[in-house]
Write a protein that holds these residues in place. Structure first.
Motif, PDB file in Angstrom:
ATOM      1  N   ALA A   2       6.563  -6.362  12.575  1.00 47.48           N
ATOM      2  CA  ALA A   2       5.274  -6.820  12.187  1.00 47.48           C
ATOM      3  C   ALA A   2       4.629  -6.137  11.037  1.00 47.48           C
ATOM      4  N   SER A   3       4.644  -4.748  11.206  1.00 45.29           N
ATOM      5  CA  SER A   3       3.980  -4.227  10.100  1.00 45.29           C
ATOM      6  C   SER A   3       4.785  -4.177   8.683  1.00 45.29           C
ATOM      7  N   SER A   4       5.643  -4.647   8.520  1.00 46.87           N
ATOM      8  CA  SER A   4       6.297  -4.969   7.351  1.00 46.87           C
ATOM      9  C   SER A   4       5.568  -5.588   6.262  1.00 46.87           C
ATOM     10  N   PRO A   5       5.151  -6.595   6.623  1.00 52.88           N
ATOM     11  CA  PRO A   5       4.302  -7.558   5.683  1.00 52.88           C
ATOM     12  C   PRO A   5       2.977  -6.793   5.299  1.00 52.88           C
ATOM     13  N   ALA A   6       2.605  -6.004   6.278  1.00 50.71           N
ATOM     14  CA  ALA A   6       1.321  -5.029   6.310  1.00 50.71           C
ATOM     15  C   ALA A   6       1.498  -4.242   5.035  1.00 50.71           C
ATOM     16  N   LEU A   7       2.595  -3.375   5.441  1.00 50.29           N
ATOM     17  CA  LEU A   7       3.038  -2.258   4.515  1.00 50.29           C
ATOM     18  C   LEU A   7       3.353  -2.815   2.975  1.00 50.29           C
ATOM     19  N   ARG A   8       4.054  -4.061   2.900  1.00 52.28           N
ATOM     20  CA  ARG A   8       4.276  -4.543   1.358  1.00 52.28           C
ATOM     21  C   ARG A   8       2.892  -5.006   0.779  1.00 52.28           C
ATOM     22  N   GLU A   9       1.935  -5.631   1.650  1.00 55.26           N
ATOM     23  CA  GLU A   9       0.507  -5.768   1.206  1.00 55.26           C
ATOM     24  C   GLU A   9      -0.114  -4.402   0.783  1.00 55.26           C
ATOM     25  N   VAL A  10      -0.155  -3.363   1.378  1.00 53.26           N
ATOM     26  CA  VAL A  10      -0.980  -2.380   1.067  1.00 53.26           C
ATOM     27  C   VAL A  10      -0.336  -1.644  -0.397  1.00 53.26           C
ATOM     28  N   GLN A  11       1.139  -1.677  -0.208  1.00 50.64           N
ATOM     29  CA  GLN A  11       1.866  -1.289  -1.631  1.00 50.64           C
ATOM     30  C   GLN A  11       1.523  -2.029  -2.676  1.00 50.64           C
ATOM     31  N   ARG A  12       1.329  -3.306  -2.514  1.00 43.34           N
ATOM     32  CA  ARG A  12       0.807  -4.239  -3.646  1.00 43.34           C
ATOM     33  C   ARG A  12      -0.499  -3.902  -4.102  1.00 43.34           C
ATOM     34  N   ASP A  13      -1.322  -3.410  -3.088  1.00 42.37           N
ATOM     35  CA  ASP A  13      -2.721  -3.162  -3.255  1.00 42.37           C
ATOM     36  C   ASP A  13      -2.745  -1.756  -4.077  1.00 42.37           C
TER      37      ASP A  13
END
Length: 130
Positions: A2-13
């Protein structure tokens, strides 16, 4: 997982913020270059003013306009140089303000990137524990 999409979001940010930081750094470098040119011009004009002040009232003064030297009144030349110094000084002051603003934005972006990197570390640490 579940944290993988959040991780990708933060990396894009972080990537977006890094691009913005890079643009700010280019703007700061450009500002420094322009300020350097104005500082040189200010020094040259102050030197011209000192030279003009050494002349007698009836001295001949010539101004270079394109390839031609044109005779100019000493008082007029003096006034023109003073106006130029005033203008350049005002531009330098404006550039200082702009530079300070850009540096503040740069520091803010760096702080924001650092916080996002800490988020990624926290998300990765949480993911490693599960």
């Amino acid at each position: 997982m579940a944290s993988s999409p959040a991780l990708r979001e933060v990396q894009r940010d972080i990537e977006t913020q890094a691009n913005a930081l890079s643009k700010l750094q280019k703007d700061i470098a450009k500002n420094h270059q322009v300020r350097k040119q104005y500082t040189i011009q200010l020094g040259e004009n102050e030197l011209v003013l000192k030279e003009l002040e050494l002349l007698n009232e009836n001295a001949n003064v010539y101004k270079l306009i394109g390839p031609v030297l044109v005779k100019q009144d000493l008082a007029e030349a003096n006034a023109n140089v003073r106006k130029r110094i005033e203008y350049i000084s005002a531009e330098l002051k404006r550039l200082e303000g702009t530079l300070q603003d850009l540096e503040d934005k740069q520091n803010s972006k760096r702080d924001s990137i650092l916080k996002s990197q800490q988020k990624i570390q926290a998300l990765q640490a949480g993911k490693a524990k599960s």
